[in-house]
Design a protein around this motif. Structure first.
Motif, PDB file in Angstrom:
ATOM      1  N   ASP A   1       0.844  -1.188   0.000  1.00 14.11           N
ATOM      2  CA  ASP A   1       0.000   0.000   0.000  1.00 14.11           C
ATOM      3  C   ASP A   1       0.889   1.251   0.000  1.00 14.11           C
ATOM      4  OD1 ASP A   1       0.651   0.784   2.728  1.00 14.11           O
ATOM      5  OD2 ASP A   1      -0.699  -0.786   3.414  1.00 14.11           O
ATOM      6  N   PRO A   2       0.328   2.427  -0.109  1.00 12.79           N
ATOM      7  CA  PRO A   2       1.145   3.645  -0.165  1.00 12.79           C
ATOM      8  C   PRO A   2       2.063   3.853   1.041  1.00 12.79           C
ATOM      9  CG  PRO A   2      -1.064   4.140  -0.902  1.00 12.79           C
ATOM     10  CD  PRO A   2      -1.087   2.734  -0.361  1.00 12.79           C
ATOM     11  N   LEU A   3       1.760   3.215   2.172  1.00 16.16           N
ATOM     12  CA  LEU A   3       2.598   3.359   3.364  1.00 16.16           C
ATOM     13  C   LEU A   3       3.524   2.166   3.572  1.00 16.16           C
ATOM     14  CD1 LEU A   3      -0.030   4.914   5.802  1.00 16.16           C
ATOM     15  CD2 LEU A   3       1.754   6.079   4.492  1.00 16.16           C
ATOM     16  N   GLY A   4       3.575   1.256   2.582  1.00 20.23           N
ATOM     17  CA  GLY A   4       4.487   0.123   2.667  1.00 20.23           C
ATOM     18  C   GLY A   4       3.911  -1.127   3.299  1.00 20.23           C
ATOM     19  N   GLY A   5       2.633  -1.133   3.618  1.00 21.67           N
ATOM     20  CA  GLY A   5       1.998  -2.296   4.245  1.00 21.67           C
ATOM     21  C   GLY A   5       1.268  -3.162   3.228  1.00 21.67           C
ATOM     22  N   ASN A   6       0.457  -4.078   3.728  1.00 26.85           N
ATOM     23  CA  ASN A   6      -0.297  -4.986   2.866  1.00 26.85           C
ATOM     24  C   ASN A   6      -1.795  -4.800   3.078  1.00 26.85           C
ATOM     25  OD1 ASN A   6       2.396  -5.986   2.899  1.00 26.85           O
ATOM     26  ND2 ASN A   6       1.622  -7.835   1.935  1.00 26.85           N
ATOM     27  N   THR A   7      -2.281  -3.569   2.904  1.00 29.00           N
ATOM     28  CA  THR A   7      -3.705  -3.312   3.088  1.00 29.00           C
ATOM     29  C   THR A   7      -4.408  -2.979   1.778  1.00 29.00           C
ATOM     30  OG1 THR A   7      -3.373  -0.972   3.563  1.00 29.00           O
ATOM     31  CG2 THR A   7      -3.372  -2.502   5.449  1.00 29.00           C
ATOM     32  N   ALA A   8      -3.739  -3.166   0.661  1.00 30.57           N
ATOM     33  CA  ALA A   8      -4.366  -2.872  -0.629  1.00 30.57           C
ATOM     34  C   ALA A   8      -5.394  -3.944  -0.975  1.00 30.57           C
ATOM     35  CB  ALA A   8      -3.314  -2.781  -1.720  1.00 30.57           C
ATOM     36  N   THR A   9      -6.422  -3.534  -1.706  1.00 28.76           N
ATOM     37  CA  THR A   9      -7.426  -4.466  -2.201  1.00 28.76           C
ATOM     38  C   THR A   9      -7.196  -4.679  -3.690  1.00 28.76           C
ATOM     39  OG1 THR A   9      -9.072  -3.798  -0.563  1.00 28.76           O
ATOM     40  CG2 THR A   9      -9.904  -4.849  -2.556  1.00 28.76           C
ATOM     41  N   LYS A  10      -7.134  -5.939  -4.101  1.00 29.23           N
ATOM     42  CA  LYS A  10      -6.950  -6.299  -5.504  1.00 29.23           C
ATOM     43  C   LYS A  10      -8.329  -6.490  -6.126  1.00 29.23           C
ATOM     44  CE  LYS A  10      -4.767  -9.860  -8.385  1.00 29.23           C
ATOM     45  NZ  LYS A  10      -3.926 -11.088  -8.325  1.00 29.23           N
ATOM     46  N   ILE A  11      -8.594  -5.748  -7.221  1.00 29.99           N
ATOM     47  CA  ILE A  11      -9.888  -5.809  -7.896  1.00 29.99           C
ATOM     48  C   ILE A  11      -9.643  -6.257  -9.335  1.00 29.99           C
ATOM     49  CG2 ILE A  11     -11.970  -4.538  -8.519  1.00 29.99           C
ATOM     50  CD1 ILE A  11     -11.106  -2.466  -6.329  1.00 29.99           C
TER      51      ILE A  11
END
Length: 185
Positions: free
Chosen positions: A71-81
């Motif tokens: 994610d933009p902050l370097g974590g893994n909270t993005a959602t794949k669509i």
């Protein structure tokens, strides 16, 4: 806080960060008081869980906490669509006569994808009150648009769609809808 006044158009511009408890009163000779207040609150329900709480259709899959991208902050909270023929992801809520700002961070894994972000009346005739056509690239980008809800409250839908058979990623932690109102006394 930066305040600028344009004597030609008699316009005042104010640049400042506003939180949930902030308000600003402007007093002008003979014009009364204008109170500007931002809610600071994200009005979207469960925006951190796009795959679970948002309606969707025309998708091959939607996955929270993907490890494909950070994610933009370097974590893994993005959602794949992952889209197919006519994909969409959205949420409906009641809007009152105010100004609303919708923002979301999006990216692709590689290449570009065209998307449409829009707001429309949640019942027939599905009248639109705001649209943003955007090109998503492989870098995180923040897409923001502002709409004004009509004079009476109604159910409106905020939706991301028209990205075809492309895969896009949304930063679910930064997906927001905020409101502000202007009240003259």
């Amino acid at each position: 806080m930066a305040i600028q006044h344009d004597n030609l158009t008699n316009t005042i511009s104010i640049n400042d960060t506003v939180n949930a408890n902030s308000s600003l009163n402007l007093v002008g000779q003979g014009t009364g008081t204008v109170n500007l207040k931002g809610t600071g609150q994200n009005l979207l329900f469960q925006s951190q869980s796009l795959a679970t709480y948002w309606f969707n259709g025309g998708l091959t899959s939607i996955t929270n906490n993907t490890v494909d991208v950070t994610d933009p902050l370097g974590g893994n909270t993005a959602t794949k669509i992952v889209g197919s023929a006519s994909p969409f992801v959205g949420q409906s809520l009641t809007l009152y006569p105010m100004v609303y700002t919708f923002s979301i961070y999006l990216r692709t894994l590689s290449g570009t994808a065209s998307v449409v972000l829009h707001t429309f009346l949640g019942v027939s005739p599905f009248t639109g009150i705001g649209t943003l056509n955007a090109t998503v690239t492989s870098s995180w980008q923040r897409f923001t648009f502002t709409t004004t809800a009509p004079p009476s409250s109604a159910s409106y839908t905020y939706q991301l769609d028209s990205f075809g058979a492309n895969t896009i990623y949304a930063d679910r932690k930064s997906t927001r809808l905020n409101s502000s109102h202007v009240k003259r006394s």
